[in-house]
Design an enzyme around this catalytic site. Structure first.
Site, short mmCIF file in Angstrom:
data_model
loop_
_atom_site.label_atom_id
_atom_site.label_comp_id
_atom_site.label_asym_id
_atom_site.label_seq_id
_atom_site.Cartn_x
_atom_site.Cartn_y
_atom_site.Cartn_z
N THR A 127 0.88 -1.17 0.00
CA THR A 127 0.00 0.00 0.00
C THR A 127 0.91 1.22 0.00
O THR A 127 2.09 1.11 0.35
CB THR A 127 -0.88 0.03 1.26
OG1 THR A 127 -0.01 0.08 2.39
CG2 THR A 127 -1.75 -1.22 1.37
N GLU A 149 -5.54 -4.49 -0.97
CA GLU A 149 -5.90 -5.67 -0.17
C GLU A 149 -6.94 -6.57 -0.86
O GLU A 149 -7.20 -7.68 -0.39
CB GLU A 149 -6.46 -5.21 1.19
CG GLU A 149 -5.45 -4.54 2.11
CD GLU A 149 -5.25 -3.06 1.83
OE1 GLU A 149 -5.67 -2.59 0.74
OE2 GLU A 149 -4.68 -2.36 2.67
N LYS A 176 -17.21 15.71 9.52
CA LYS A 176 -18.36 15.68 10.42
C LYS A 176 -18.57 17.10 10.95
O LYS A 176 -17.76 17.59 11.72
CB LYS A 176 -18.12 14.69 11.57
CG LYS A 176 -19.36 13.95 11.88
CD LYS A 176 -19.15 12.74 12.74
CE LYS A 176 -20.52 12.19 13.11
NZ LYS A 176 -20.48 11.25 14.16
N TRP A 223 -22.91 14.50 8.40
CA TRP A 223 -21.80 13.91 7.66
C TRP A 223 -21.78 14.51 6.27
O TRP A 223 -22.79 14.50 5.57
CB TRP A 223 -22.00 12.41 7.50
CG TRP A 223 -21.88 11.64 8.76
CD1 TRP A 223 -22.59 11.86 9.90
CD2 TRP A 223 -21.03 10.53 9.01
NE1 TRP A 223 -22.23 10.94 10.85
CE2 TRP A 223 -21.27 10.10 10.33
CE3 TRP A 223 -20.08 9.84 8.25
CZ2 TRP A 223 -20.61 9.04 10.91
CZ3 TRP A 223 -19.42 8.77 8.83
CH2 TRP A 223 -19.67 8.39 10.14
P1 ADP Z 1 -3.40 3.21 -1.49
O1 ADP Z 1 -2.10 2.55 -1.38
O2 ADP Z 1 -3.40 4.55 -2.13
O3 ADP Z 1 -4.23 3.14 -0.24
P2 ADP Z 1 -5.32 1.45 -2.68
O4 ADP Z 1 -5.55 1.22 -4.12
O5 ADP Z 1 -5.16 0.26 -1.83
O6 ADP Z 1 -4.09 2.36 -2.63
O7 ADP Z 1 -6.49 2.37 -2.13
C1 ADP Z 1 -7.75 1.84 -1.93
C2 ADP Z 1 -8.73 2.92 -1.59
O8 ADP Z 1 -8.94 3.78 -2.72
C3 ADP Z 1 -10.11 2.41 -1.27
O9 ADP Z 1 -10.18 1.97 0.07
C4 ADP Z 1 -10.95 3.66 -1.52
O10 ADP Z 1 -10.90 4.56 -0.43
C5 ADP Z 1 -10.26 4.31 -2.69
N1 ADP Z 1 -10.94 3.97 -3.94
C6 ADP Z 1 -10.60 3.02 -4.83
N2 ADP Z 1 -11.47 3.01 -5.87
C7 ADP Z 1 -12.40 3.95 -5.61
C8 ADP Z 1 -13.60 4.42 -6.28
N3 ADP Z 1 -13.99 3.91 -7.46
N4 ADP Z 1 -14.31 5.39 -5.69
C9 ADP Z 1 -13.94 5.92 -4.51
N5 ADP Z 1 -12.83 5.54 -3.83
C10 ADP Z 1 -12.08 4.56 -4.38
#
Ligand code: ADP
Length: 538
Positions: free
Chosen positions: A184, A329, A433, A438
């Site tokens: 990540t 993940e 918030k 929200w």
């Molecule tokens: P990083 O290492 O930047 O965390 P990830 O790809 O694992 O990379 O990030 C996942 C997160 O990206 C998700 O938990 C969500 O918050 C956001 N995300 C991914 N796709 C979308 C989407 N289509 N719309 C909104 N948020 C998204």
């Protein structure tokens, strides 16, 4: 009692082998460090097999870990199959992290051999003091590489391939063996390693290739633009050979003009990429008056693609957007929804991230972990499960990822419609918030980006003396345009509840992005934390 059918372990090498045997002449175009290379699946598989045999000769095999730092080019894809093909794990390190962070990820994985394209060699020099195990660097380019200070052995990639055996055959082993490792991006704390398996990756690729999702076939040409270090390039290097589709590899070129050229010259029909890349491509098309050739769908995720982007893609270029939601993940896409001109429909607005891919389940839960109703309105933390969803992070047993029943906590706040479709409201840490209300930063950003002179927008919550927290909006105007804040405010007023209107609009020249294409909201929160209290005081 087992069924009376043959058992073939679900190994990633089988995907490339299938393409070589059945779609051997289908083109693969690579924007490599030496220029644009054209070859095909038969050649890709042959070189990958030779590389696999050479790696074996260097003592690598089941259980070893090999690292790589590079763009999405043909050598990197050859390695992407070769290392897992002999049971080794390929850690596709993220070249966009700081050198010390990359070194941390290489050390966690225990790598002794690291492949690097020429552009990352200076990073290796910077990483050197922090590395604990690294012995060999393989330079992914033509020719004999220069020695690197502090690295015992430096080999040229082509020299290594030449050591390999042409008659080598892909071995069989347990399909649950680890295949690749992605970290990540480490926006909060150290990057965390997600260790994928052959079985999970193979099955997930089969799942997302289906018609309800990518719908990929041998008439397609795929542009694999998501970086290989981010969720295995969103599976594009598996999906294209599986379907016998052409494959275009962009190397490290993600700018609007280059991507446009890849799409039009390569006859690309489907391409992946985070929304910011698409904004760049559209800006280029707007400036030059060009179209997008055969492109008919883009796979966009990582953050929510703004509706305005989806609308322009559909209306002006006939391109549908397959929005995916997923995380490192979840291996890659866990939900998906295809949208075009129907982007303004209530049905889309209610659930823009769509349904889970076959084999994945999702639900929302309250703070106590109790499931919440699918009514389109109730919000809770999104959880996900399936055969390619992570159970824990490599070497980080201290971090609990899943609840006791095995559901992974995503850290996203979401609602589910009655028919099980997803609407992401925010990351938990980005939720605003205000008083008892929200406020969804994503909804506010989407509204702002449909304003004619706004190019990008980010909304964060900052402390407020009365409301605890209020939203502020940071916007980048379109090139050559001036932003009229009052007009933007009036525009927003028609689209979002009054209480959501940002207390301040800050105009900037550019936004900072993480290595996976997300706006660095933590930086904005910190930069503007005193903005509203100062305004109140002054
Ligand atoms: P990083 O290492 O930047 O965390 P990830 O790809 O694992 O990379 O990030 C996942 C997160 O990206 C998700 O938990 C969500 O918050 C956001 N995300 C991914 N796709 C979308 C989407 N289509 N719309 C909104 N948020 C998204």
């Amino acid at each position: 009692m087992h069924g009376l059918v043959q058992y073939e372990p679900l190994l990633l090498s089988r995907i490339l082998q299938f393409a070589a045997e059945n779609f051997g002449r289908v083109p693969v175009i690579s924007w490599s460090p030496e220029g644009i290379l054209r070859y095909d699946y038969a050649a890709l598989e042959g070189r990958s097999r030779r590389l696999a045999s050479a790696l074996r000769k260097h003592g690598l095999g089941e259980g070893s870990v090999v690292g790589s730092l590079g763009g999405n080019d043909h050598r990197h894809v050859e390695l992407f199959y070769a290392a897992p093909g002999i049971g080794a794990v390929l850690h596709t390190a993220n070249a966009r992290l700081a050198a010390e962070q990359i070194a941390y990820t290489v050390n966690v994985a225990g790598e002794r051999m690291l492949f690097s394209d020429p552009a990352s060699l200076p990073q290796i020099a910077e990483m050197r003091p922090h590395l604990t195990n690294l012995e060999t660097v393989v330079v992914m380019a033509e020719g004999q590489p220069e020695p690197l200070p502090g690295i015992a052995r430096v080999i040229g990639y082509e020299e290594l391939i030449a050591e390999g055996d042409e008659a080598f055959e892909w071995p069989s082993f347990d399909e649950r063996a680890a295949s690749t490792l992605c970290f990540t991006s480490g926006t909060s704390g150290d990057p965390k390693g997600v260790l994928y398996s052959h079985r999970g990756t193979y099955l997930s690729a089969v799942s997302i290739a289906a018609p309800n999702y990518w719908g990929i076939g041998h008439d397609d040409t795929v542009l694999a633009m998501a970086p290989i270090c981010h969720c295995n390039a969103w599976a594009a290097p598996y999906l294209a050979p599986m379907a016998g589709a052409g494959l275009v590899l962009p190397g490290r070129s993600f700018d609007g003009p280059s991507v446009h050229r890849m799409i039009t010259e390569g006859g690309v029909t489907v391409a992946t990429g985070v929304p910011t890349i698409w904004l760049g491509v559209l800006e280029h098309c707007r400036r030059t008056g060009q179209d997008l050739g055969r492109l008919n769908r883009v796979v966009a995720g990582g953050s929510a693609p703004p509706p305005e982007l989806i609308r322009v893609m559909a209306q002006d270029f006939g391109v549908r957007t397959l929005q995916v939601w997923g995380m490192t993940e979840t291996t890659h896409a866990a939900t998906m929804r295809a949208t075009g001109t129907d982007v303004e429909s209530e049905a889309w607005k209610a659930a823009p991230q769509g349904r889970p891919t076959f084999g994945t389940r999702i639900r929302i839960v309250d703070d106590a972990g109790e499931p919440l109703p699918r009514d389109g309105a109730t919000r809770g933390q999104l959880q996900v499960r399936g055969s390619w969803v992570a159970t824990s992070y490599l070497g980080r047993d201290d971090v609990v990822l899943c609840d006791p029943d095995g559901w992974l906590n995503t850290g996203d706040v979401a609602a589910l419609s009655e028919d099980g479709q997803l609407r992401i409201a925010d990351r938990i840490k980005d939720v605003i918030k205000s008083g008892g209300e929200w406020i969804s930063s994503i909804d506010l950003e989407n509204a702002a980006i449909s304003f004619p002179t706004v190019s990008e927008a980010a909304v964060v919550g900052v402390p407020h003396p009365r409301w605890m927290e209020r939203p502020i909006m940071v916007v980048v105007p379109r090139e050559g345009e001036r932003l009229d804040e009052n007009a933007l405010r009036a525009f927003l007023q028609e689209r979002v509840p009054k209480l959501w209107l940002p207390d301040a609009i800050v105009v900037v020249e550019e936004l900072e992005y993480t290595s996976t294409g997300k706006v660095k909201k933590s930086v904005l929160r910190e930069r503007y934390q005193a903005l509203l209290s100062e305004e109140a005081a002054g």
